[in-house]
Motif scaffolding. Structure first.
Motif, PDB file in Angstrom:
ATOM      1  N   TYR A 223      64.864   4.534   4.604  1.00  0.00           N
ATOM      2  CA  TYR A 223      64.640   5.905   5.035  1.00  0.00           C
ATOM      3  C   TYR A 223      64.411   6.820   3.845  1.00  0.00           C
ATOM      4  N   TYR A 224      65.157   6.584   2.780  1.00  0.00           N
ATOM      5  CA  TYR A 224      64.978   7.421   1.588  1.00  0.00           C
ATOM      6  C   TYR A 224      63.593   7.207   0.987  1.00  0.00           C
ATOM      7  N   MET A 225      63.203   5.937   0.784  1.00  0.00           N
ATOM      8  CA  MET A 225      61.904   5.640   0.179  1.00  0.00           C
ATOM      9  C   MET A 225      60.758   6.120   1.053  1.00  0.00           C
ATOM     10  N   GLN A 226      60.851   5.873   2.351  1.00  0.00           N
ATOM     11  CA  GLN A 226      59.786   6.306   3.245  1.00  0.00           C
ATOM     12  C   GLN A 226      59.707   7.828   3.307  1.00  0.00           C
ATOM     13  N   GLY A 227      60.864   8.474   3.295  1.00  0.00           N
ATOM     14  CA  GLY A 227      60.864   9.934   3.321  1.00  0.00           C
ATOM     15  C   GLY A 227      60.164  10.524   2.111  1.00  0.00           C
ATOM     16  N   MET A 228      60.441   9.947   0.934  1.00  0.00           N
ATOM     17  CA  MET A 228      59.797  10.442  -0.274  1.00  0.00           C
ATOM     18  C   MET A 228      58.283  10.223  -0.234  1.00  0.00           C
ATOM     19  N   VAL A 229      57.869   9.036   0.216  1.00  0.00           N
ATOM     20  CA  VAL A 229      56.436   8.727   0.255  1.00  0.00           C
ATOM     21  C   VAL A 229      55.731   9.548   1.333  1.00  0.00           C
ATOM     22  N   ILE A 230      56.388   9.741   2.472  1.00  0.00           N
ATOM     23  CA  ILE A 230      55.795  10.537   3.542  1.00  0.00           C
ATOM     24  C   ILE A 230      55.556  11.969   3.078  1.00  0.00           C
ATOM     25  N   LYS A 231      56.499  12.538   2.341  1.00  0.00           N
ATOM     26  CA  LYS A 231      56.335  13.906   1.858  1.00  0.00           C
ATOM     27  C   LYS A 231      55.176  14.013   0.875  1.00  0.00           C
TER      28      LYS A 231
ATOM     29  N   PRO B 218      54.138   5.443  -5.173  1.00  0.00           N
ATOM     30  CA  PRO B 218      54.101   5.243  -3.719  1.00  0.00           C
ATOM     31  C   PRO B 218      53.667   3.837  -3.314  1.00  0.00           C
ATOM     32  N   TYR B 219      52.698   3.271  -4.057  1.00  0.00           N
ATOM     33  CA  TYR B 219      52.234   1.921  -3.743  1.00  0.00           C
ATOM     34  C   TYR B 219      53.339   0.892  -4.005  1.00  0.00           C
ATOM     35  N   LEU B 220      53.999   1.016  -5.156  1.00  0.00           N
ATOM     36  CA  LEU B 220      55.076   0.084  -5.487  1.00  0.00           C
ATOM     37  C   LEU B 220      56.216   0.189  -4.481  1.00  0.00           C
ATOM     38  N   ALA B 221      56.528   1.419  -4.063  1.00  0.00           N
ATOM     39  CA  ALA B 221      57.619   1.616  -3.111  1.00  0.00           C
ATOM     40  C   ALA B 221      57.297   0.964  -1.768  1.00  0.00           C
ATOM     41  N   MET B 222      56.077   1.159  -1.287  1.00  0.00           N
ATOM     42  CA  MET B 222      55.704   0.618   0.018  1.00  0.00           C
ATOM     43  C   MET B 222      55.578  -0.905   0.002  1.00  0.00           C
ATOM     44  N   VAL B 223      55.042  -1.464  -1.079  1.00  0.00           N
ATOM     45  CA  VAL B 223      54.925  -2.918  -1.171  1.00  0.00           C
ATOM     46  C   VAL B 223      56.309  -3.552  -1.207  1.00  0.00           C
ATOM     47  N   SER B 224      57.207  -3.000  -2.033  1.00  0.00           N
ATOM     48  CA  SER B 224      58.561  -3.541  -2.115  1.00  0.00           C
ATOM     49  C   SER B 224      59.293  -3.393  -0.792  1.00  0.00           C
ATOM     50  N   LEU B 225      59.014  -2.297  -0.091  1.00  0.00           N
ATOM     51  CA  LEU B 225      59.663  -2.085   1.197  1.00  0.00           C
ATOM     52  C   LEU B 225      59.216  -3.104   2.231  1.00  0.00           C
ATOM     53  N   GLN B 226      57.949  -3.517   2.178  1.00  0.00           N
ATOM     54  CA  GLN B 226      57.465  -4.540   3.112  1.00  0.00           C
ATOM     55  C   GLN B 226      58.167  -5.870   2.883  1.00  0.00           C
TER      56      GLN B 226
ATOM     57  N   ARG C 197      52.503  11.518   0.483  1.00  0.00           N
ATOM     58  CA  ARG C 197      51.230  10.951   0.942  1.00  0.00           C
ATOM     59  C   ARG C 197      51.013  11.037   2.439  1.00  0.00           C
ATOM     60  N   GLY C 198      52.063  11.298   3.207  1.00  0.00           N
ATOM     61  CA  GLY C 198      51.908  11.386   4.650  1.00  0.00           C
ATOM     62  C   GLY C 198      52.234  10.084   5.352  1.00  0.00           C
ATOM     63  N   PRO C 199      52.492  10.158   6.669  1.00  0.00           N
ATOM     64  CA  PRO C 199      52.898   8.969   7.433  1.00  0.00           C
ATOM     65  C   PRO C 199      51.801   7.917   7.550  1.00  0.00           C
ATOM     66  N   VAL C 200      50.521   8.323   7.486  1.00  0.00           N
ATOM     67  CA  VAL C 200      49.436   7.357   7.600  1.00  0.00           C
ATOM     68  C   VAL C 200      49.457   6.376   6.439  1.00  0.00           C
ATOM     69  N   PHE C 201      49.762   6.882   5.247  1.00  0.00           N
ATOM     70  CA  PHE C 201      49.840   6.028   4.067  1.00  0.00           C
ATOM     71  C   PHE C 201      50.907   4.955   4.244  1.00  0.00           C
ATOM     72  N   VAL C 202      52.055   5.347   4.799  1.00  0.00           N
ATOM     73  CA  VAL C 202      53.147   4.397   5.026  1.00  0.00           C
ATOM     74  C   VAL C 202      52.737   3.353   6.058  1.00  0.00           C
ATOM     75  N   THR C 203      52.086   3.797   7.124  1.00  0.00           N
ATOM     76  CA  THR C 203      51.674   2.889   8.194  1.00  0.00           C
ATOM     77  C   THR C 203      50.684   1.840   7.711  1.00  0.00           C
ATOM     78  N   ALA C 204      49.848   2.208   6.756  1.00  0.00           N
ATOM     79  CA  ALA C 204      48.779   1.319   6.316  1.00  0.00           C
ATOM     80  C   ALA C 204      49.301   0.022   5.710  1.00  0.00           C
ATOM     81  N   PHE C 205      50.566  -0.019   5.304  1.00  0.00           N
ATOM     82  CA  PHE C 205      51.109  -1.210   4.651  1.00  0.00           C
ATOM     83  C   PHE C 205      51.759  -2.175   5.648  1.00  0.00           C
ATOM     84  N   SER C 206      51.775  -1.834   6.935  1.00  0.00           N
ATOM     85  CA  SER C 206      52.427  -2.692   7.930  1.00  0.00           C
ATOM     86  C   SER C 206      51.865  -4.108   7.977  1.00  0.00           C
TER      87      SER C 206
END
Length: 385
Positions: A273-281, A20-28, A283-292
């Motif tokens: 959308y695919y990566m965020q959907g997987m991470v949201i399921k 999840p961390y690698l996915a969110m960092v790469s997505l940013q 870790r939840g949306p808060v985890f995704v938001t934290a990387f903004s």
């Protein structure tokens, strides 16, 4: 034999934790690239109406095949109510939100846009409370942190809107004098652009709320995404035909005018959308938001190096304030948790974990899935945009 399998199992477990961390960092980094490429498109004279249409045309072509084959057995029947919800979603995000976003970015800068979009979680939090998707207990410390964090975030956005301040020359560029001498004539555009960006944030938050309700009755995320992109493409095309009378505005070239729609459509509307959907399921949306805020830092560096953008004191102060408020909200949200109902043992959603779909197997309830809200298109996205 058993000893050989143990290290590989531990490595796999470690990789699963890091995914999840690698996915969110790469997505940013992907979103940061979108900010830069979008500015280049607008600077080259490409119409933002046309850019939005092309972006969702690409996204529709990319996502639809996956939605058709992957969800062909679980796709619910389309009803008139669902159709109208999808139509409104297609207007809120692909048409209203993104066109305001593009105009606001053109009037300000990529760095400023990425910073002010950190106010999105706070705006969404307020809307979620209005629609009773977020429960707040005033006596609880984590609820107080969410309220205070929201107020701090809005304050930061107001600082960025009302105070521009002097230029901070972290990286000297040849365009500095030009920006300084023409700043008086662009102040009005800067305020107008900021207001449009805040309106874009509000549209995106409204999309986020409506999407959570829509997915209750249409729990097929890929199919819903492709339908939103398609309706957004159609509605955006109609708006673009009205606003752009010169058909030469639709011309593409072998430059950023082609790269922009392809990159944003595939990376920021398809893969994101695919990566965020997987991470949201998971870790939840808060985890995704934290990387903004990471995206804001990347865009600030790339904007100064590639676009020679000027960074203003007001943007820095407002951006830091928004980040502080954001992490107050994130900390408060981290204290929200899933509880078990003593009557049936089913999971009940924690506040702000918006319902999306129910997990069923062969018509029997296997587990009530907590529908975490799917991140809206673009992001922008900026976070998406």
């Amino acid at each position: 034999m058993g000893g050989d399998q143990k290290p590989s199992g531990s490595l796999r477990a470690m990789f699963d934790k890091l995914k999840p961390y690698l996915a969110m960092v790469s997505l940013q980094f992907g979103y940061a690239g979108m900010y830069i490429i979008t500015v280049l498109c607008l600077k080259r004279g490409m119409s933002h109406y046309v850019l939005a249409v092309y972006r969702h045309t690409v996204a529709t072509l990319v996502i639809s095949p996956f939605a058709f084959f992957v969800e062909r057995k679980i796709r619910p029947k389309m009803t008139l109510s669902i159709f109208w919800k999808i139509t409104v979603l297609g207007f809120l995000e692909p048409v209203l939100d993104q066109n305001l976003y593009y105009v606001g970015m053109n009037y300000t800068s990529a760095t400023f846009t990425s910073a002010i979009f950190n106010a999105l979680p706070a705006i969404t939090f307020i809307m979620a409370m209005i629609f009773r998707l977020e429960r707040v207990k005033i006596k609880k410390l984590h609820s107080q942190a969410k309220i205070v964090g929201t107020a701090i975030t809005i304050t930061g956005a107001m600082v960025m809107t009302l105070y521009k301040g002097p230029i901070l020359n972290f990286i000297k560029s040849q365009g500095g004098n030009h920006h300084e001498t023409s700043s008086g004539s662009t102040d009005q555009h800067w305020v107008t652009g900021t207001i449009m960006l805040l309106a874009s944030c509000s549209g995106w938050a409204a999309f986020f709320i409506l999407q959570s309700f829509t997915l209750r009755s249409y729990p097929a995320e890929l199919s819903l995404t492709s339908l939103i992109c398609f309706t957004g493409m159609v509605q955006g095309g109609a708006v673009a035909l009205v606003m752009e009378h010169d058909f030469r505005a639709w011309a593409l070239g072998w430059d950023s005018r082609l790269l922009g729609p392809v990159y944003t459509g595939i990376v920021c509307s398809g893969m994101a959308y695919y990566m965020q959907g997987m991470v949201i399921k998971e870790r939840g949306p808060v985890f995704v938001t934290a990387f903004s805020p990471l995206c804001m830092i990347i865009v600030a560096a790339l904007g100064s190096l590639i676009l020679a953008e000027q960074i203003y004191l007001g943007s820095v102060i407002g951006g830091i304030t928004i980040v502080i408020g954001l992490y107050c909200v994130v900390w408060g949200k981290s204290k929200d948790h899933v509880t078990l109902s003593p009557l049936n043992g089913e999971k009940t959603p924690a506040p702000f974990e918006l319902p999306i779909a129910m997990t069923t197997t062969n018509g029997s309830n296997q587990e009530s899935g907590i529908l975490k809200a799917e991140t809206p298109l673009g992001a922008r996205d900026a976070i998406n945009k």
